[in-house]
Scaffold this motif. Structure first.
Motif, PDB file in Angstrom:
ATOM      1  N   MET A   1      19.186  36.546 -19.764  1.00 31.73           N
ATOM      2  CA  MET A   1      18.888  36.061 -17.526  1.00 31.73           C
ATOM      3  C   MET A   1      17.646  35.946 -18.028  1.00 31.73           C
ATOM      4  O   MET A   1      16.935  36.543 -17.811  1.00 31.73           O
ATOM      5  N   SER A   2      16.933  35.184 -17.352  1.00 30.47           N
ATOM      6  CA  SER A   2      15.478  34.859 -16.919  1.00 30.47           C
ATOM      7  C   SER A   2      14.958  35.656 -15.349  1.00 30.47           C
ATOM      8  O   SER A   2      16.193  36.001 -14.473  1.00 30.47           O
ATOM      9  N   PRO A   3      14.157  35.963 -15.725  1.00 28.68           N
ATOM     10  CA  PRO A   3      14.003  36.944 -14.399  1.00 28.68           C
ATOM     11  C   PRO A   3      13.575  36.088 -12.830  1.00 28.68           C
ATOM     12  O   PRO A   3      12.901  34.835 -13.297  1.00 28.68           O
ATOM     13  N   ASP A   4      13.219  36.444 -11.980  1.00 34.05           N
ATOM     14  CA  ASP A   4      13.507  35.866 -10.520  1.00 34.05           C
ATOM     15  C   ASP A   4      12.928  36.621  -9.554  1.00 34.05           C
ATOM     16  O   ASP A   4      11.859  37.508 -10.181  1.00 34.05           O
ATOM     17  N   ALA A   5      12.211  36.321  -8.547  1.00 37.75           N
ATOM     18  CA  ALA A   5      12.022  36.864  -7.576  1.00 37.75           C
ATOM     19  C   ALA A   5      12.454  38.417  -7.022  1.00 37.75           C
ATOM     20  O   ALA A   5      11.471  39.417  -6.140  1.00 37.75           O
ATOM     21  N   SER A   6      13.522  38.551  -7.339  1.00 45.53           N
ATOM     22  CA  SER A   6      13.944  39.196  -7.293  1.00 45.53           C
ATOM     23  C   SER A   6      13.980  40.883  -7.997  1.00 45.53           C
ATOM     24  O   SER A   6      14.545  41.618  -7.980  1.00 45.53           O
ATOM     25  N   SER A   7      14.060  40.052  -8.989  1.00 42.64           N
ATOM     26  CA  SER A   7      14.254  40.760 -10.226  1.00 42.64           C
ATOM     27  C   SER A   7      12.780  41.648  -9.980  1.00 42.64           C
ATOM     28  O   SER A   7      11.249  40.975 -10.069  1.00 42.64           O
ATOM     29  N   PRO A   8      12.656  43.512 -10.292  1.00 44.96           N
ATOM     30  CA  PRO A   8      11.575  43.995 -10.309  1.00 44.96           C
ATOM     31  C   PRO A   8      11.067  43.985 -11.712  1.00 44.96           C
ATOM     32  O   PRO A   8      11.160  43.788 -12.878  1.00 44.96           O
ATOM     33  N   SER A   9       9.459  44.274 -11.005  1.00 46.85           N
ATOM     34  CA  SER A   9       8.404  43.641 -12.183  1.00 46.85           C
ATOM     35  C   SER A   9       8.746  45.618 -13.273  1.00 46.85           C
ATOM     36  O   SER A   9       8.012  46.611 -12.341  1.00 46.85           O
ATOM     37  N   SER A  10       7.883  45.751 -14.446  1.00 47.80           N
ATOM     38  CA  SER A  10       7.329  46.797 -14.935  1.00 47.80           C
ATOM     39  C   SER A  10       5.782  46.219 -15.001  1.00 47.80           C
ATOM     40  O   SER A  10       5.747  47.209 -15.830  1.00 47.80           O
ATOM     41  N   VAL A  11       5.471  45.118 -14.401  1.00 50.55           N
ATOM     42  CA  VAL A  11       3.913  45.282 -14.772  1.00 50.55           C
ATOM     43  C   VAL A  11       3.110  44.809 -13.698  1.00 50.55           C
ATOM     44  O   VAL A  11       3.435  43.567 -13.262  1.00 50.55           O
ATOM     45  N   TRP A  12       2.197  45.764 -13.561  1.00 49.95           N
ATOM     46  CA  TRP A  12       2.039  44.723 -11.911  1.00 49.95           C
ATOM     47  C   TRP A  12       0.128  45.002 -11.948  1.00 49.95           C
ATOM     48  O   TRP A  12      -0.574  45.677 -11.727  1.00 49.95           O
ATOM     49  N   PRO A  13      -0.081  43.387 -11.832  1.00 52.17           N
ATOM     50  CA  PRO A  13      -1.710  43.781 -11.467  1.00 52.17           C
ATOM     51  C   PRO A  13      -2.199  43.529 -10.987  1.00 52.17           C
ATOM     52  O   PRO A  13      -1.455  43.540  -9.436  1.00 52.17           O
ATOM     53  N   VAL A  14      -3.118  44.769 -10.621  1.00 51.43           N
ATOM     54  CA  VAL A  14      -4.379  45.301  -9.428  1.00 51.43           C
ATOM     55  C   VAL A  14      -5.098  44.788  -8.631  1.00 51.43           C
ATOM     56  O   VAL A  14      -5.903  44.533  -9.229  1.00 51.43           O
ATOM     57  N   LEU A  15      -5.503  43.692  -7.263  1.00 48.50           N
ATOM     58  CA  LEU A  15      -7.013  43.042  -7.047  1.00 48.50           C
ATOM     59  C   LEU A  15      -7.062  43.607  -5.991  1.00 48.50           C
ATOM     60  O   LEU A  15      -6.782  44.235  -5.551  1.00 48.50           O
ATOM     61  N   GLY A  55       9.199  33.203 -10.168  1.00 51.95           N
ATOM     62  CA  GLY A  55       9.586  33.330 -11.957  1.00 51.95           C
ATOM     63  C   GLY A  55       9.415  34.466 -12.682  1.00 51.95           C
ATOM     64  O   GLY A  55       9.996  34.349 -13.700  1.00 51.95           O
ATOM     65  N   GLY A  56      10.072  35.489 -11.700  1.00 51.62           N
ATOM     66  CA  GLY A  56       9.659  36.614 -12.466  1.00 51.62           C
ATOM     67  C   GLY A  56       8.220  37.149 -12.259  1.00 51.62           C
ATOM     68  O   GLY A  56       7.123  36.720 -12.626  1.00 51.62           O
ATOM     69  N   GLY A  57       8.281  39.005 -11.569  1.00 50.69           N
ATOM     70  CA  GLY A  57       6.988  39.262 -11.770  1.00 50.69           C
ATOM     71  C   GLY A  57       6.245  39.418 -11.160  1.00 50.69           C
ATOM     72  O   GLY A  57       7.062  38.802  -9.838  1.00 50.69           O
ATOM     73  N   ALA A  58       4.972  40.330 -10.585  1.00 47.15           N
ATOM     74  CA  ALA A  58       4.597  41.280  -8.855  1.00 47.15           C
ATOM     75  C   ALA A  58       3.521  41.475  -8.912  1.00 47.15           C
ATOM     76  O   ALA A  58       2.417  41.691 -10.385  1.00 47.15           O
ATOM     77  N   LEU A  59       3.038  41.419  -8.689  1.00 51.25           N
ATOM     78  CA  LEU A  59       1.316  41.462  -7.854  1.00 51.25           C
ATOM     79  C   LEU A  59       1.354  42.425  -7.101  1.00 51.25           C
ATOM     80  O   LEU A  59       2.028  42.393  -5.632  1.00 51.25           O
ATOM     81  N   VAL A  60       0.082  43.564  -7.051  1.00 55.00           N
ATOM     82  CA  VAL A  60      -0.342  44.350  -5.323  1.00 55.00           C
ATOM     83  C   VAL A  60      -2.183  43.954  -5.677  1.00 55.00           C
ATOM     84  O   VAL A  60      -2.793  44.019  -6.226  1.00 55.00           O
TER      85      VAL A  60
END
Length: 139
Positions: A1-15, A55-60
């Protein structure tokens, strides 16, 4: 199953950005991230924002005004982020329509792994580089 916008991410780039309001609008309205949290700070900007990629993933991201943590030492405009996009041309079109600074237009390329991809790169309003492409990593 591919990740989507509601899936938690385990990698968070910080800008970090000097103008967090402009950054939020560019990341959401132009690049296509989904705003999850945008907590205000005492300066009228954004102290902490969390965004998701459809498509999955997160950013802070937060403000360069906040210097009380290890991330507070970061300067604006010194990062590069790669984002897998199913429709590279749609992201490129939004950037063009918004007058964004496109460093490399969409093109076929080969990454260091030898994998082929279709990608383009844009600079955000504070200098961070964003590459959107079809390369999903070595399988």
């Amino acid at each position: 199953m591919s990740p989507d916008a509601s899936s938690p991410s385990s990698v968070w780039p910080v800008l970090h950005y000097d103008d967090t309001g402009t950054a939020l609008r560019f990341l959401v309205d132009v690049l296509g991230f989904v705003e999850v949290v945008a907590a205000p700070d005492e300066h009228g900007g954004i102290g902490h924002a969390e965004l998701r990629w459809p498509g999955g993933g997160a950013l802070v991201f937060g403000s360069t005004r906040h210097t009380d943590s290890v991330h507070g030492r970061m300067r604006a405009g010194t990062s590069a982020v790669y984002v897998v996009a199913d429709d590279v041309d749609a992201v490129h079109q939004r950037v063009r329509e918004a007058g964004g600074e496109i460093l490399e237009p969409p093109h076929d390329t080969e990454f260091g792994s030898g994998a082929r991809a279709y990608a383009f790169t844009v600079r955000d309003p504070e200098g961070n580089l964003w590459t959107f492409g079809t390369y999903r990593g070595v399988s």
